[in-house]
Design a protein around this motif. Structure first.
Motif, PDB file in Angstrom:
ATOM      1  N   LYS A  30      19.966  -9.804  15.695  1.00 36.23           N
ATOM      2  CA  LYS A  30      19.089  -9.596  14.496  1.00 36.23           C
ATOM      3  C   LYS A  30      18.248 -10.900  14.150  1.00 36.23           C
ATOM      4  O   LYS A  30      17.032 -10.858  14.021  1.00 36.23           O
ATOM      5  N   ARG A  31      19.040 -12.043  14.058  1.00 36.81           N
ATOM      6  CA  ARG A  31      18.228 -13.122  13.657  1.00 36.81           C
ATOM      7  C   ARG A  31      17.159 -13.470  14.903  1.00 36.81           C
ATOM      8  O   ARG A  31      16.194 -14.129  14.708  1.00 36.81           O
ATOM      9  N   LEU A  32      17.738 -13.446  16.094  1.00 38.13           N
ATOM     10  CA  LEU A  32      16.505 -13.644  17.265  1.00 38.13           C
ATOM     11  C   LEU A  32      15.627 -12.978  17.199  1.00 38.13           C
ATOM     12  O   LEU A  32      14.358 -13.120  17.364  1.00 38.13           O
ATOM     13  N   LYS A  33      15.729 -11.626  16.957  1.00 31.36           N
ATOM     14  CA  LYS A  33      14.478 -10.728  16.880  1.00 31.36           C
ATOM     15  C   LYS A  33      13.709 -10.841  15.403  1.00 31.36           C
ATOM     16  O   LYS A  33      12.537 -10.604  15.493  1.00 31.36           O
ATOM     17  N   ASP A  34      14.246 -11.239  14.487  1.00 30.71           N
ATOM     18  CA  ASP A  34      13.672 -11.853  13.285  1.00 30.71           C
ATOM     19  C   ASP A  34      12.684 -12.895  13.527  1.00 30.71           C
ATOM     20  O   ASP A  34      11.507 -13.182  12.856  1.00 30.71           O
ATOM     21  N   THR A  80      27.872 -24.376  18.545  1.00 30.05           N
ATOM     22  CA  THR A  80      27.229 -24.536  17.184  1.00 30.05           C
ATOM     23  C   THR A  80      27.565 -23.327  16.485  1.00 30.05           C
ATOM     24  O   THR A  80      28.101 -22.266  17.083  1.00 30.05           O
ATOM     25  N   ASN A  81      27.335 -23.461  15.342  1.00 23.35           N
ATOM     26  CA  ASN A  81      27.555 -22.393  14.326  1.00 23.35           C
ATOM     27  C   ASN A  81      26.350 -22.040  13.557  1.00 23.35           C
ATOM     28  O   ASN A  81      26.589 -21.127  12.776  1.00 23.35           O
ATOM     29  N   THR A  82      25.290 -22.572  13.828  1.00 23.58           N
ATOM     30  CA  THR A  82      24.081 -22.205  13.673  1.00 23.58           C
ATOM     31  C   THR A  82      22.893 -21.346  14.472  1.00 23.58           C
ATOM     32  O   THR A  82      22.822 -21.995  15.647  1.00 23.58           O
ATOM     33  N   ILE A  83      22.399 -20.339  14.052  1.00 24.30           N
ATOM     34  CA  ILE A  83      21.564 -19.761  14.907  1.00 24.30           C
ATOM     35  C   ILE A  83      20.229 -20.807  15.263  1.00 24.30           C
ATOM     36  O   ILE A  83      19.407 -20.658  16.290  1.00 24.30           O
ATOM     37  N   GLN A  84      19.768 -21.582  14.244  1.00 19.54           N
ATOM     38  CA  GLN A  84      18.823 -22.367  14.176  1.00 19.54           C
ATOM     39  C   GLN A  84      19.027 -23.273  15.502  1.00 19.54           C
ATOM     40  O   GLN A  84      18.059 -23.698  16.230  1.00 19.54           O
ATOM     41  N   SER A  85      19.933 -23.754  15.778  1.00 20.38           N
ATOM     42  CA  SER A  85      20.287 -24.665  16.840  1.00 20.38           C
ATOM     43  C   SER A  85      20.229 -24.056  18.087  1.00 20.38           C
ATOM     44  O   SER A  85      19.521 -24.622  19.064  1.00 20.38           O
ATOM     45  N   VAL A  86      20.484 -22.761  18.338  1.00 23.71           N
ATOM     46  CA  VAL A  86      20.144 -22.061  19.591  1.00 23.71           C
ATOM     47  C   VAL A  86      18.452 -21.723  19.657  1.00 23.71           C
ATOM     48  O   VAL A  86      17.954 -21.827  20.562  1.00 23.71           O
ATOM     49  N   ILE A  87      17.966 -21.305  18.421  1.00 23.11           N
ATOM     50  CA  ILE A  87      16.459 -21.323  18.619  1.00 23.11           C
ATOM     51  C   ILE A  87      15.705 -22.579  18.937  1.00 23.11           C
ATOM     52  O   ILE A  87      14.959 -22.665  19.916  1.00 23.11           O
ATOM     53  N   THR A  88      16.110 -23.568  18.342  1.00 21.46           N
ATOM     54  CA  THR A  88      15.601 -24.941  18.652  1.00 21.46           C
ATOM     55  C   THR A  88      15.828 -25.330  20.092  1.00 21.46           C
ATOM     56  O   THR A  88      14.833 -25.711  20.730  1.00 21.46           O
ATOM     57  N   HIS A  89      17.095 -25.073  20.785  1.00 18.29           N
ATOM     58  CA  HIS A  89      17.251 -25.356  21.997  1.00 18.29           C
ATOM     59  C   HIS A  89      16.546 -24.620  23.013  1.00 18.29           C
ATOM     60  O   HIS A  89      15.770 -25.150  23.863  1.00 18.29           O
ATOM     61  N   MET A  90      16.052 -23.306  22.668  1.00 17.57           N
ATOM     62  CA  MET A  90      15.339 -22.460  23.532  1.00 17.57           C
ATOM     63  C   MET A  90      14.077 -22.982  23.470  1.00 17.57           C
ATOM     64  O   MET A  90      13.130 -23.022  24.532  1.00 17.57           O
ATOM     65  N   LEU A  91      13.498 -23.189  22.122  1.00 17.03           N
ATOM     66  CA  LEU A  91      11.974 -23.704  22.089  1.00 17.03           C
ATOM     67  C   LEU A  91      11.915 -25.170  22.753  1.00 17.03           C
ATOM     68  O   LEU A  91      10.743 -25.183  23.523  1.00 17.03           O
ATOM     69  N   GLU A  92      12.694 -26.084  22.736  1.00 11.55           N
ATOM     70  CA  GLU A  92      12.641 -27.253  23.490  1.00 11.55           C
ATOM     71  C   GLU A  92      12.525 -27.048  24.999  1.00 11.55           C
ATOM     72  O   GLU A  92      12.305 -27.879  25.643  1.00 11.55           O
ATOM     73  N   THR A 139       9.932 -19.455  24.347  1.00 12.02           N
ATOM     74  CA  THR A 139       9.026 -19.140  23.171  1.00 12.02           C
ATOM     75  C   THR A 139       9.441 -17.392  22.756  1.00 12.02           C
ATOM     76  O   THR A 139       9.742 -16.738  23.598  1.00 12.02           O
ATOM     77  N   ALA A 140       9.089 -17.443  21.717  1.00 16.59           N
ATOM     78  CA  ALA A 140       9.146 -15.880  21.162  1.00 16.59           C
ATOM     79  C   ALA A 140       7.841 -15.026  21.228  1.00 16.59           C
ATOM     80  O   ALA A 140       7.542 -14.312  20.472  1.00 16.59           O
TER      81      ALA A 140
END
Length: 108
Positions: free
Chosen positions: A13-17, A82-94, A98-99
């Motif tokens: 859900k968080r990734l889709k958001d 990690t315990n945060t979705i933001q770390s996963v998204i940041t890693h993917m963007l770096e 992209t989305a």
């Protein structure tokens, strides 16, 4: 109960958001397996598999996420803990994941 990043529904859900296309691939690993589930991000474009690993060192340990896209955007077997979705998204963007994939996007 607080949402946990290792929960498949919360993670997807968080990734889709955040605009990613997410396919739930598998979540029936053997009880003794440290893998909990695997998803596919932006199929047909980035085609990045993310597998969640739990209880790597102790029960309720911080989950670990393995990224595999055939060594295209990310180095083979890249993992982050990690315990945060933001770390996963940041890693993917770096890494250039992209989305903005239009392939397989559902038109609501």
């Amino acid at each position: 109960m607080k949402n946990k990043i290792s929960t498949l529904g919360y993670f997807t859900k968080r990734l889709k958001d955040n605009g990613y296309i997410v396919w739930k691939m598998f979540d029936q690993y053997n009880v003794g397996d440290q893998r909990k589930w695997t998803v596919l991000i932006n199929p047909g474009f980035h085609s990045l598999y993310i597998t969640c690993f739990v209880n790597m060192e102790t029960v309720d340990d911080t989950p670990e996420f393995q990224f595999d896209d055939g060594n295209t955007y990310m180095r083979k077997d890249t993992r982050i803990k990690t315990n945060t979705i933001q770390s996963v998204i940041t890693h993917m963007l770096e890494s250039g994941v992209t989305a903005n994939s239009d392939e397989f996007k559902k038109n609501d």
